[in-house]
Design a protein around this motif. Sequence first.
Motif, PDB file in Angstrom:
ATOM      1  N   ARG A   1       1.678  -0.510   6.559  1.00  0.00           N
ATOM      2  CA  ARG A   1       1.180  -0.841   5.221  1.00  0.00           C
ATOM      3  C   ARG A   1      -0.157  -1.560   5.325  1.00  0.00           C
ATOM      4  O   ARG A   1      -1.023  -1.362   4.492  1.00  0.00           O
ATOM      5  CB  ARG A   1       2.169  -1.722   4.444  1.00  0.00           C
ATOM      6  CG  ARG A   1       3.540  -1.125   4.179  1.00  0.00           C
ATOM      7  CD  ARG A   1       3.528   0.193   3.450  1.00  0.00           C
ATOM      8  NE  ARG A   1       3.449   1.299   4.393  1.00  0.00           N
ATOM      9  CZ  ARG A   1       3.054   2.540   4.128  1.00  0.00           C
ATOM     10  NH1 ARG A   1       2.651   2.852   2.922  1.00  0.00           N
ATOM     11  NH2 ARG A   1       3.034   3.467   5.045  1.00  0.00           N
ATOM     12  N   LEU A   2      -0.338  -2.393   6.351  1.00  0.00           N
ATOM     13  CA  LEU A   2      -1.619  -3.078   6.556  1.00  0.00           C
ATOM     14  C   LEU A   2      -2.701  -2.063   6.879  1.00  0.00           C
ATOM     15  O   LEU A   2      -3.818  -2.149   6.378  1.00  0.00           O
ATOM     16  CB  LEU A   2      -1.507  -4.114   7.674  1.00  0.00           C
ATOM     17  CG  LEU A   2      -2.752  -4.954   7.944  1.00  0.00           C
ATOM     18  CD1 LEU A   2      -3.136  -5.786   6.720  1.00  0.00           C
ATOM     19  CD2 LEU A   2      -2.513  -5.864   9.145  1.00  0.00           C
ATOM     20  N   GLY A   3      -2.375  -1.093   7.721  1.00  0.00           N
ATOM     21  CA  GLY A   3      -3.346  -0.063   8.052  1.00  0.00           C
ATOM     22  C   GLY A   3      -2.831   0.923   9.070  1.00  0.00           C
ATOM     23  O   GLY A   3      -1.894   0.639   9.807  1.00  0.00           O
ATOM     24  N   ARG A   4      -3.474   2.081   9.099  1.00  0.00           N
ATOM     25  CA  ARG A   4      -3.117   3.112  10.065  1.00  0.00           C
ATOM     26  C   ARG A   4      -4.265   3.403  11.040  1.00  0.00           C
ATOM     27  O   ARG A   4      -4.200   4.342  11.802  1.00  0.00           O
ATOM     28  CB  ARG A   4      -2.689   4.395   9.354  1.00  0.00           C
ATOM     29  CG  ARG A   4      -1.331   4.263   8.665  1.00  0.00           C
ATOM     30  CD  ARG A   4      -0.789   5.614   8.283  1.00  0.00           C
ATOM     31  NE  ARG A   4       0.450   5.553   7.546  1.00  0.00           N
ATOM     32  CZ  ARG A   4       1.659   5.522   8.092  1.00  0.00           C
ATOM     33  NH1 ARG A   4       1.797   5.514   9.392  1.00  0.00           N
ATOM     34  NH2 ARG A   4       2.734   5.502   7.338  1.00  0.00           N
ATOM     35  N   ARG A   6     -10.306   0.070   1.024  1.00  0.00           N
ATOM     36  CA  ARG A   6      -9.341  -0.068  -0.070  1.00  0.00           C
ATOM     37  C   ARG A   6      -9.670  -1.339  -0.848  1.00  0.00           C
ATOM     38  O   ARG A   6      -9.864  -2.402  -0.250  1.00  0.00           O
ATOM     39  CB  ARG A   6      -7.916  -0.181   0.480  1.00  0.00           C
ATOM     40  CG  ARG A   6      -7.410   1.071   1.152  1.00  0.00           C
ATOM     41  CD  ARG A   6      -6.129   0.794   1.930  1.00  0.00           C
ATOM     42  NE  ARG A   6      -6.508   0.516   3.321  1.00  0.00           N
ATOM     43  CZ  ARG A   6      -5.817  -0.240   4.149  1.00  0.00           C
ATOM     44  NH1 ARG A   6      -4.703  -0.826   3.775  1.00  0.00           N
ATOM     45  NH2 ARG A   6      -6.240  -0.434   5.378  1.00  0.00           N
ATOM     46  N   PRO A   7      -9.746  -1.268  -2.168  1.00  0.00           N
ATOM     47  CA  PRO A   7     -10.208  -2.424  -2.965  1.00  0.00           C
ATOM     48  C   PRO A   7      -9.422  -3.715  -2.736  1.00  0.00           C
ATOM     49  O   PRO A   7     -10.026  -4.771  -2.509  1.00  0.00           O
ATOM     50  CB  PRO A   7     -10.064  -1.952  -4.411  1.00  0.00           C
ATOM     51  CG  PRO A   7     -10.031  -0.471  -4.344  1.00  0.00           C
ATOM     52  CD  PRO A   7      -9.480  -0.100  -3.015  1.00  0.00           C
ATOM     53  N   SER A  10      -5.108   5.731   1.494  1.00  0.00           N
ATOM     54  CA  SER A  10      -4.716   5.958   2.878  1.00  0.00           C
ATOM     55  C   SER A  10      -4.912   4.689   3.698  1.00  0.00           C
ATOM     56  O   SER A  10      -5.857   3.925   3.475  1.00  0.00           O
ATOM     57  CB  SER A  10      -5.571   7.082   3.479  1.00  0.00           C
ATOM     58  OG  SER A  10      -5.378   7.145   4.872  1.00  0.00           O
ATOM     59  N   GLY A  11      -4.034   4.495   4.659  1.00  0.00           N
ATOM     60  CA  GLY A  11      -4.138   3.358   5.555  1.00  0.00           C
ATOM     61  C   GLY A  11      -5.293   3.446   6.529  1.00  0.00           C
ATOM     62  O   GLY A  11      -5.625   2.461   7.190  1.00  0.00           O
ATOM     63  N   ARG A  19       0.848  -1.188   0.000  1.00  0.00           N
ATOM     64  CA  ARG A  19       0.000   0.000   0.000  1.00  0.00           C
ATOM     65  C   ARG A  19       0.877   1.229   0.000  1.00  0.00           C
ATOM     66  O   ARG A  19       1.929   1.262   0.636  1.00  0.00           O
ATOM     67  CB  ARG A  19      -0.893   0.038   1.240  1.00  0.00           C
ATOM     68  CG  ARG A  19      -1.827   1.257   1.266  1.00  0.00           C
ATOM     69  CD  ARG A  19      -2.553   1.397   2.587  1.00  0.00           C
ATOM     70  NE  ARG A  19      -1.655   1.595   3.705  1.00  0.00           N
ATOM     71  CZ  ARG A  19      -1.049   2.748   4.006  1.00  0.00           C
ATOM     72  NH1 ARG A  19      -1.221   3.815   3.258  1.00  0.00           N
ATOM     73  NH2 ARG A  19      -0.247   2.836   5.054  1.00  0.00           N
ATOM     74  N   LEU A  20       0.429   2.241  -0.733  1.00  0.00           N
ATOM     75  CA  LEU A  20       1.118   3.529  -0.752  1.00  0.00           C
ATOM     76  C   LEU A  20       0.067   4.616  -0.857  1.00  0.00           C
ATOM     77  O   LEU A  20      -0.719   4.630  -1.795  1.00  0.00           O
ATOM     78  CB  LEU A  20       2.080   3.607  -1.942  1.00  0.00           C
ATOM     79  CG  LEU A  20       2.978   4.827  -1.993  1.00  0.00           C
ATOM     80  CD1 LEU A  20       4.041   4.747  -0.902  1.00  0.00           C
ATOM     81  CD2 LEU A  20       3.636   4.956  -3.350  1.00  0.00           C
ATOM     82  N   SER A  21       0.025   5.487   0.124  1.00  0.00           N
ATOM     83  CA  SER A  21      -0.928   6.595   0.068  1.00  0.00           C
ATOM     84  C   SER A  21      -0.272   7.805  -0.559  1.00  0.00           C
ATOM     85  O   SER A  21       0.944   7.850  -0.741  1.00  0.00           O
ATOM     86  CB  SER A  21      -1.428   6.945   1.474  1.00  0.00           C
ATOM     87  OG  SER A  21      -0.408   7.573   2.215  1.00  0.00           O
ATOM     88  N   GLN A  22      -1.076   8.785  -0.884  1.00  0.00           N
ATOM     89  CA  GLN A  22      -0.549  10.032  -1.449  1.00  0.00           C
ATOM     90  C   GLN A  22       0.456  10.671  -0.496  1.00  0.00           C
ATOM     91  O   GLN A  22       1.482  11.177  -0.917  1.00  0.00           O
ATOM     92  CB  GLN A  22      -1.701  11.010  -1.744  1.00  0.00           C
ATOM     93  CG  GLN A  22      -2.686  10.525  -2.770  1.00  0.00           C
ATOM     94  CD  GLN A  22      -2.068  10.331  -4.150  1.00  0.00           C
ATOM     95  OE1 GLN A  22      -1.087  10.952  -4.513  1.00  0.00           O
ATOM     96  NE2 GLN A  22      -2.646   9.418  -4.920  1.00  0.00           N
ATOM     97  N   GLU A  23       0.171  10.630   0.815  1.00  0.00           N
ATOM     98  CA  GLU A  23       1.073  11.226   1.798  1.00  0.00           C
ATOM     99  C   GLU A  23       2.407  10.487   1.849  1.00  0.00           C
ATOM    100  O   GLU A  23       3.457  11.090   1.976  1.00  0.00           O
ATOM    101  CB  GLU A  23       0.440  11.226   3.198  1.00  0.00           C
ATOM    102  CG  GLU A  23      -0.735  12.162   3.352  1.00  0.00           C
ATOM    103  CD  GLU A  23      -2.049  11.581   2.823  1.00  0.00           C
ATOM    104  OE1 GLU A  23      -2.123  10.356   2.578  1.00  0.00           O
ATOM    105  OE2 GLU A  23      -2.995  12.352   2.628  1.00  0.00           O
TER     106      GLU A  23
END
Length: 148
Positions: free
Chosen positions: A89-92, A64-65, A58-59, A16-20
């Motif tokens: 990466r799994l989640g925030r 997320r699909p 975003s985490g 996973r990669l968010s914009q931030e």
Amino acid sequence: MKTESNTEQITALYCRLSQEDMRAGESLSIENQRLMLKEYADKNGFRNCRYYVDDGYSGVDNTRPEYVHMLRDVENGLVGAVIVKDQSRLGRDHLETDRLMELVFPAYDVRFIAVTDGVDSANGINEMSGIKNLLNDMYARDCSNKIR
């Protein structure tokens, strides 16, 4: 312990990669996560690897699909292990991430590994994991506040 009938289970390599996170540079890129996870899986004998990739999410977003797809595969008994670069990466969302690590994955006999955090559920519970999940959540909120 997995039985012989479970040998074909998926090893979920979740990226996973968010914009931030994109601001943090190349070391957190999807491509590098893919390479790191595949290398780890190969080195440690994990087979039947499948990537689940959420690029630009975003985490804290639990819709997320590919995250949803991976969890559906877990619930359907298709996944034997979930491997991520690190817990963030799994989640925030610390409550959701703790729930997965402490309740969901064990209930479905899914091994969870966060490579750079040194977390491997096969070695038991890591007491620092919950604290790390809380810090990841706080980081996401801080970034959100700064962006607003």
